[in-house]
Design an enzyme around this catalytic site. Structure first.
Site: not given
Ligand code: PEP
Ligand code: MG
Length: 590
Positions: A198, A305, A341, A463-464, A474, A511
């Site tokens: 944090h 988001r 989104r 990220n996913d 993750r 993204c």
């Molecule tokens: C991703 O998965 O890369 C993404 C941008 O969406 P989130 O991080 O909100 O799952």
């Molecule tokens: Mg995602």
């Protein structure tokens, strides 16, 4: 011997927020609150309970104020820290236990609060890992605030400096960090914490050079010691020599002029030396963050988001509420595009209004578009709100977590229904609103050439995509080493998606966090990506990199990287290439 003549010492930690600071130490020592147990007379118990309830309300209001201030000055990531504090305080079972103990044990509320929190903190502190350490720090922070209100001290934050300093502490609580006076605190050094702790998140948002995880610096320094910190490299110099002072003063000057260069780049396009233009857009969670995208030189919002609307409230937002929020973002960005989104609930994002049962594998479960498709009422209301905002002409809609044709077709059908409903209500909207999908499940990347026939754009959610490609949660720190952002398989999926987009004239962007990593920039540009959507504060730095390279060079680097076998090899190679080109620039490599 004067203090500053003591022998120079070099210490190292994790560079958590860039910049160089030179100054005098202000040490913040964490003192366990001094809480003395006081036995109550039975007749005092009702009043003690009421004192507890009042302090609870006051603490809640104080944390809400911090949350709002955090959202204003530091953004959503920091706001979420205080949302977590509110959740701690929303635990009625815990409060009933505290009240029960006051009644049974007949001790003062301060003591019971201190002890009850203490038991939780002790259990959590026994578990290794940053997530648990942060959780313990959050509990301590909430406990301290609650104790202050019980003692009638209110929300004053002691220990704050009155002159220009570099703060050194074992750790800073989020409340302490949020209340720092940026004009007095030139740097922060802590013993514990990691990149996502944090303190680190807050320091980056507040733009204060910071090093965390130094181990024991707070026990090596005294108030007033001279110290230098390099938030770009993680180096701390205690009792610096004259030569070190001069060296770092020069480095600080260079860093400042680099920041000026970045500032001057704001109005310049992100274009390579040989003329390939790349869109740099921002990721946002609140409409007002769109302002920060613009002020950092971003030319669009690549990811709004929207599920954030759910996370700070208990109830489901209505169509009208949603419309005004989406419309606000579109108005701020006008004429630049805003990609909204649809809700990505589930996974690790829960909401009281959505009935998500406990799942063994929430990341493989009832999440995102799956929730929307099974809650058509909610989905249609959201799509109507997005469509109404699209009347401005700069709104696009994006579906998350699409694994293949089925969800895309179904979602498009619901979008058509929403359009018809608006037509019946004679409400303006963009009938040709561009529709895109996130490419964040490997099956969608593999099918990208076919999915491209049905949409206007792709946005790669690395990220996913990474977590599903390499089967690594993750958010699970224990397997963080397996979460390999530069895994060749991930890069191949990205490349497949870009090629599919090129063949079908479909706009492809990214993204996920990788889009804001300097080491990935030449690679992504070289693979053919036309748009990067990232945290707005990184836009100037990424722009600088793009404007310093040719597309041909980027392609060469990408071709070379794509022949490598491991994530580490690729990352080392990219770091090496960047260091060669930017050796004289304090670019923050990650
Ligand atoms: C991703 O998965 O890369 C993404 C941008 O969406 P989130 O991080 O909100 O799952
Ligand atoms: Mg995602």
């Amino acid at each position: 011997m004067g203090r500053d003549e003591r022998k120079e010492q070099i210490l190292r930690g994790i560079p958590a927020a860039p910049g160089i600071a030179i100054g005098k130490v202000h040490l913040i020592v964490y003192d366990e609150p001094d809480v003395t147990p006081r036995k109550l007379a039975p007749s005092e118990v009702p009043q003690e309970l009421s004192r507890y309830n009042i302090a609870l309300d006051q603490t809640r209001a104080a944390i809400e104020r911090s949350r709002d201030r955090a959202l204003d000055v530091a953004g959503v990531a920091v706001g979420k820290i205080f949302d977590a504090h509110l959740l701690i305080l929303a635990d009625e079972i815990f409060h009933d236990q505290v009240r029960g103990r006051i009644i049974r044990e007949q001790f003062n509320a301060e003591y019971i609060v201190y002890d009850s929190f203490g038991q939780m903190i002790e259990v959590i502190s026994r578990t290794q890992g940053e997530v648990f350490r942060e959780r313990a720090a959050d509990l301590r922070d909430v406990r301290t605030r609650l104790l202050r209100y019980l003692r009638g001290e209110g929300d004053v934050i002691p220990d704050h400096p009155t002159h220009e300093v570099i703060l050194v502490a074992e750790d800073l609580s989020p409340t302490q960090a949020l209340n720092l006076d940026r004009s007095l605190v030139h740097g922060i050094i802590t013993d514990i914490g990691g990149l996502t702790s944090h303190t680190a998140i807050l320091a980056r948002s507040l733009d204060i050079p910071t090093i965390v995880g130094t181990g024991d610096v707070s026990s090596r320094v005294r108030d007033g010691d001279s110290i230098i910190l390099n938030g770009n490299s993680g180096k701390v110099i205690l009792h610096p020599t004259k030569e070190s002072f001069a060296e770092y003063d020069a480095k600080r000057q260079r860093f400042r002029s680099f920041q000026q260069v970045l500032e001057d780049l704001k109005s310049q396009p992100a274009v390579t030396l040989d003329g390939r233009e790349i869109e740099l857009w921002g990721n946002i969670e609140l409409p007002r963050e769109a302002e920060s995208v613009l002020s950092h030189g971003g030319t669009g919002v690549g990811l709004f988001r929207s599920e954030f609307l759910f996370l700070t409230r208990e109830t489901t937002p209505s169509e009208d509420e949603q419309f005004s929020i989406y419309d606000k973002a579109a108005e701020i960005m006008d004429p630049h595009p805003v990609v909204i989104r649809t809700f990505d609930l589930g996974g690790d994002k829960y909401h009281a209004g959505i009935n998500i049962r406990d799942e063994k594998n929430p990341f493989l479960g009832y999440r995102a578009i799956r929730v929307s498709l099974s809650r058509r009422d909610l989905f249609r209301a959201q799509l109507r709100a997005i469509l109404r905002a699209s009347a401005r002409g700069n709104v696009r809609v994006m579906f998350p977590f699409v694994s293949g044709f089925e969800e895309l077709r179904e979602s498009l059908a619901v979008l058509e229904e929403a359009k018809q409903e608006l037509q019946q209500r004679k409400l303006a909207h963009d009938r040709n609103i561009p529709v895109g999908i996130m490419i964040e499940i490997p099956s969608a990347a593999v099918m990208a050439d076919r999915l491209a026939e049905q949409c206007a754009f792709f946005s790669i959610g690395t990220n996913d995509l990474i977590q599903y490609t390499v089967a690594t949660d993750r958010a699970n720190e224990q397997v963080a080493a397996y979460y390999r952002s530069y895994h060749p398989a991930v890069l191949r999926l990205i490349e497949m998606t870009v090629r599919a987009g090129e063949r079908h004239g479909v706009h492809v962007g990214i993204c996920g966090e990788l889009g804001g990593s300097p080491a990935a920039t030449p690679l992504l540009v070289g693979l053919g990506m036309r748009e990067l959507s990232l945290t707005s504060s990184m836009i100037p730095e990424i722009k600088k990199i793009i404007r310093s390279l040719t597309y041909e060079e980027c392609k060469r680097m990408a071709r070379k990287a794509m022949k490598m076998d491991t994530s580490q090899e690729i990352l080392n190679y990219m770091h090496g290439e960047l260091k060669k080109r930017f050796a004289d620039l304090p670019i923050w490599f990650n």
